[in-house]
Structure formats: C-alpha cells, structure tokens
Design a protein around this motif. Structure first.
Motif, mmCIF file in Angstrom:
data_model
loop_
_atom_site.group_PDB
_atom_site.id
_atom_site.type_symbol
_atom_site.label_atom_id
_atom_site.label_comp_id
_atom_site.label_asym_id
_atom_site.label_seq_id
_atom_site.Cartn_x
_atom_site.Cartn_y
_atom_site.Cartn_z
ATOM 1 N N ILE A 89 36.510 57.531 -9.909
ATOM 2 C CA ILE A 89 36.199 56.116 -10.174
ATOM 3 C C ILE A 89 34.701 55.855 -10.015
ATOM 4 O O ILE A 89 34.091 55.159 -10.839
ATOM 5 C CB ILE A 89 37.039 55.193 -9.263
ATOM 6 N N ILE A 90 34.100 56.418 -8.980
ATOM 7 C CA ILE A 90 32.645 56.259 -8.777
ATOM 8 C C ILE A 90 31.887 56.835 -9.982
ATOM 9 O O ILE A 90 30.979 56.197 -10.535
ATOM 10 C CB ILE A 90 32.186 56.945 -7.469
ATOM 11 N N LYS A 91 32.284 58.037 -10.419
ATOM 12 C CA LYS A 91 31.620 58.662 -11.583
ATOM 13 C C LYS A 91 31.842 57.838 -12.848
ATOM 14 O O LYS A 91 30.924 57.678 -13.668
ATOM 15 C CB LYS A 91 32.151 60.087 -11.794
ATOM 16 N N THR A 92 33.063 57.327 -13.026
ATOM 17 C CA THR A 92 33.367 56.506 -14.208
ATOM 18 C C THR A 92 32.514 55.238 -14.213
ATOM 19 O O THR A 92 31.993 54.839 -15.259
ATOM 20 C CB THR A 92 34.872 56.171 -14.247
ATOM 21 N N CYS A 93 32.349 54.618 -13.054
ATOM 22 C CA CYS A 93 31.506 53.412 -12.967
ATOM 23 C C CYS A 93 30.069 53.734 -13.367
ATOM 24 O O CYS A 93 29.418 52.949 -14.071
ATOM 25 C CB CYS A 93 31.544 52.836 -11.552
ATOM 26 N N GLN A 94 29.579 54.896 -12.944
ATOM 27 C CA GLN A 94 28.206 55.301 -13.302
ATOM 28 C C GLN A 94 28.067 55.465 -14.818
ATOM 29 O O GLN A 94 27.079 55.019 -15.415
ATOM 30 C CB GLN A 94 27.845 56.607 -12.581
ATOM 31 N N VAL A 95 29.094 56.083 -15.439
ATOM 32 C CA VAL A 95 29.054 56.286 -16.902
ATOM 33 C C VAL A 95 29.155 54.946 -17.632
ATOM 34 O O VAL A 95 28.443 54.703 -18.613
ATOM 35 C CB VAL A 95 30.188 57.238 -17.366
ATOM 36 N N LEU A 96 30.032 54.073 -17.170
ATOM 37 C CA LEU A 96 30.186 52.760 -17.825
ATOM 38 C C LEU A 96 28.866 51.983 -17.801
ATOM 39 O O LEU A 96 28.486 51.352 -18.786
ATOM 40 C CB LEU A 96 31.284 51.939 -17.138
ATOM 41 N N ILE A 97 28.160 52.034 -16.666
ATOM 42 C CA ILE A 97 26.880 51.316 -16.547
ATOM 43 C C ILE A 97 25.806 51.958 -17.432
ATOM 44 O O ILE A 97 25.106 51.263 -18.184
ATOM 45 C CB ILE A 97 26.410 51.285 -15.077
ATOM 46 N N SER A 98 25.708 53.289 -17.375
ATOM 47 C CA SER A 98 24.608 53.969 -18.090
ATOM 48 C C SER A 98 24.822 54.080 -19.589
ATOM 49 O O SER A 98 23.869 54.020 -20.362
ATOM 50 C CB SER A 98 24.371 55.359 -17.495
ATOM 51 N N LYS A 99 26.095 54.202 -20.006
ATOM 52 C CA LYS A 99 26.341 54.447 -21.441
ATOM 53 C C LYS A 99 27.011 53.296 -22.190
ATOM 54 O O LYS A 99 26.984 53.259 -23.420
ATOM 55 C CB LYS A 99 27.218 55.694 -21.601
ATOM 56 N N HIS A 100 27.659 52.382 -21.465
ATOM 57 C CA HIS A 100 28.487 51.378 -22.159
ATOM 58 C C HIS A 100 28.211 49.938 -21.734
ATOM 59 O O HIS A 100 29.071 49.063 -21.903
ATOM 60 C CB HIS A 100 29.967 51.697 -21.934
ATOM 61 N N ASP A 101 27.024 49.681 -21.180
ATOM 62 C CA ASP A 101 26.685 48.318 -20.724
ATOM 63 C C ASP A 101 27.766 47.728 -19.821
ATOM 64 O O ASP A 101 28.079 46.535 -19.909
ATOM 65 C CB ASP A 101 26.463 47.377 -21.925
ATOM 66 N N SER A 102 28.352 48.576 -19.001
ATOM 67 C CA SER A 102 29.400 48.179 -18.033
ATOM 68 C C SER A 102 30.711 47.729 -18.686
ATOM 69 O O SER A 102 31.577 47.178 -18.016
ATOM 70 C CB SER A 102 28.891 47.068 -17.102
ATOM 71 N N GLN A 103 30.837 47.963 -19.996
ATOM 72 C CA GLN A 103 32.067 47.563 -20.703
ATOM 73 C C GLN A 103 32.991 48.765 -20.898
ATOM 74 O O GLN A 103 32.537 49.897 -21.042
ATOM 75 C CB GLN A 103 31.723 46.971 -22.080
ATOM 76 N N VAL A 104 34.295 48.485 -20.931
ATOM 77 C CA VAL A 104 35.279 49.547 -21.188
ATOM 78 C C VAL A 104 35.288 49.849 -22.680
ATOM 79 O O VAL A 104 35.466 48.939 -23.501
ATOM 80 C CB VAL A 104 36.693 49.098 -20.729
ATOM 81 N N PRO A 105 35.090 51.119 -23.070
ATOM 82 C CA PRO A 105 35.080 51.451 -24.505
ATOM 83 C C PRO A 105 36.441 51.221 -25.158
ATOM 84 O O PRO A 105 37.477 51.308 -24.493
ATOM 85 C CB PRO A 105 34.712 52.935 -24.549
ATOM 86 N N ASP A 106 36.412 50.937 -26.468
ATOM 87 C CA ASP A 106 37.656 50.616 -27.185
ATOM 88 C C ASP A 106 38.125 51.761 -28.080
ATOM 89 O O ASP A 106 38.833 51.555 -29.054
ATOM 90 C CB ASP A 106 37.461 49.350 -28.027
ATOM 91 N N ASN A 107 37.712 52.991 -27.749
ATOM 92 C CA ASN A 107 38.151 54.127 -28.572
ATOM 93 C C ASN A 107 38.476 55.323 -27.681
ATOM 94 O O ASN A 107 37.937 55.463 -26.577
ATOM 95 C CB ASN A 107 37.087 54.489 -29.614
ATOM 96 N N ARG A 108 39.361 56.166 -28.192
ATOM 97 C CA ARG A 108 39.894 57.286 -27.420
ATOM 98 C C ARG A 108 38.811 58.277 -26.965
ATOM 99 O O ARG A 108 38.806 58.709 -25.819
ATOM 100 C CB ARG A 108 40.948 58.024 -28.255
ATOM 101 N N VAL A 109 37.903 58.635 -27.854
ATOM 102 C CA VAL A 109 36.906 59.671 -27.534
ATOM 103 C C VAL A 109 36.069 59.260 -26.318
ATOM 104 O O VAL A 109 35.897 60.027 -25.369
ATOM 105 C CB VAL A 109 35.989 59.957 -28.750
ATOM 106 N N GLU A 110 35.575 58.028 -26.333
ATOM 107 C CA GLU A 110 34.725 57.574 -25.222
ATOM 108 C C GLU A 110 35.539 57.319 -23.954
ATOM 109 O O GLU A 110 35.058 57.564 -22.848
ATOM 110 C CB GLU A 110 33.948 56.319 -25.632
ATOM 111 N N LEU A 111 36.771 56.853 -24.110
ATOM 112 C CA LEU A 111 37.627 56.655 -22.933
ATOM 113 C C LEU A 111 37.947 57.986 -22.258
ATOM 114 O O LEU A 111 37.835 58.121 -21.039
ATOM 115 C CB LEU A 111 38.929 55.945 -23.327
#
Length: 216
Positions: A89-111
């Motif tokens: 979860i900590i790593k996922t939060c880091q990726v969401l902030i750095s790569k997705h503007d803190s938003q949950v991606p809407d596609n399988r590849v990025e999820l």
C-alpha cells in the motif's frame, strides 16, 4: 447450462437484487482500491472494521504516506498478511502520487502495475468504480461457476473468460456482484443452501443430486 438457462439464472438474481454492489465500504476510488488490496485472503467484514478506523485518519495517498509503514500497520494489523499489505500500500501510494496525480487509473495495465494489485483486484476496481464489463473471479465465484455449470474451468482465468463469454450482455455489468453474493450467502462451500436457492432448478449439481435421489 445452456444459453436460455443462463439468461434465466441472471434474470432471477437481478429480480431479487436489482442494484447489487460490493460489501466493502468506501467513499472514493482510492478507498475502494485500498480496501480491495486489504481484502485478499480476508473477509469484507474484517476489512471494513479496519478501514473504519483508518479512513478518518488517512484516506488519500498523501495521508497514508504521512502515517508511514508502522503507522499504517497499526491500523490494519487485525487483517491477515498485514505486513506485506502495508508495504504494498505504501509503494502503491508512492506510484499514484508520482505517476497518476494521486488518482486511481481507469485501465488494467496501469492498475496491475501497482504493487499489491493483481488481475482480480484490478477487475473489482474496473467494474465497481469505472463500470467496465469485467469479471473478478474469487473463490466464491470459481466454486459457484463450476458447481452450477454456469462456467466450468480448471483455473480462475478459464472461469473468468467463460463467464465474460457466457453471461448475457444485459447482465454483464452487475454479474460479478450477483455471483459473489450468491456464493457468499447461498451457494456456500461446505453446506450450500440449495433449499433456499432461487436458481436451484437451473444448477447442474442440484439437478444431478435430485436425479440420484429419485433413482434411489
């Protein structure tokens, strides 16, 4: 189970529960994502108890990072595998902030590129939040699909692919929720409640048992 029987199967589940949804409690896509990561090999009830204490304190990627890994563990330690889940979860939060503007991606590849997110978790998020016609197959759905004859398969992916192919289009968006709830409460693992089941006459296993009893 043939096409007409599958249509009848879902029509009855829909009539009994017109607007099915997940039993995980969430207020945002991010909250659902974290709840689904936590729910692997854990019950929704257990996850909801933990997130009821976690989310008032931290319910964004930034706030969870502020908690730190030890702070997060304190909130989720009642859940199985909480150490590895906290790290993911900590790593996922880091990726969401750095790569997705803190938003949950809407596609399988990025999820699926997020730590702790596999195909099943991605499917739950894609279906529940983004209303995509995908199928998250857990132990309940795998068991029910094979037992009823709705979609027989040796592994989760085989059952998923058959369900996507076999489920009549009008029911596909909500099929995942109907099946998981039916598997959780009626078509249970050890003692399925066949007597209470509204689709028992369509079920391969039930019909087979009925024939055996009649023969005896």
């Amino acid at each position: 189970m043939n096409r007409a029987q599958r249509a009848a199967f879902f029509a009855r589940l829909q009539a009994a529960n017109p607007n099915p949804t997940t039993e995980l409690i969430y207020q945002s896509p991010f909250e659902l994502l974290i709840a689904v990561i936590l729910s692997a090999q854990a019950t929704d009830v257990g996850v909801n108890k933990a997130t009821a204490k976690l989310y008032p304190v931290a319910n964004t990627p930034e706030h969870i990072l502020d908690l730190g890994i030890d702070g997060l563990k304190q909130h989720i330690k009642t859940i199985g595998l909480f150490n590895s889940k906290a790290e993911n979860i900590i790593k996922t939060c880091q990726v969401l902030i750095s790569k997705h503007d803190s938003q949950v991606p809407d596609n399988r590849v990025e999820l699926e590129a997020l730590p702790g997110v596999g195909r099943k978790t991605a499917n739950v998020v894609l279906n529940t939040i983004f209303r995509q016609p995908v199928m998250a197959v857990d132990t309940h759905i795998f068991r029910l699909s094979n037992r009823t004859g709705l979609a027989k398969g040796k592994n989760v992916r085989e059952v998923e692919d058959k369900l996507i192919k076999n489920t009549p289009k009008p029911y596909l968006l909500d099929a995942h929720h109907w099946l998981i709830l039916h598997g959780r409460y009626v078509c249970t693992a050890r003692k399925p409640k066949c007597g209470e089941c509204i689709v028992n006459d369509l079920c391969d296993d039930f019909r087979h048992q009925s024939k055996m009893m009649t023969a005896h």
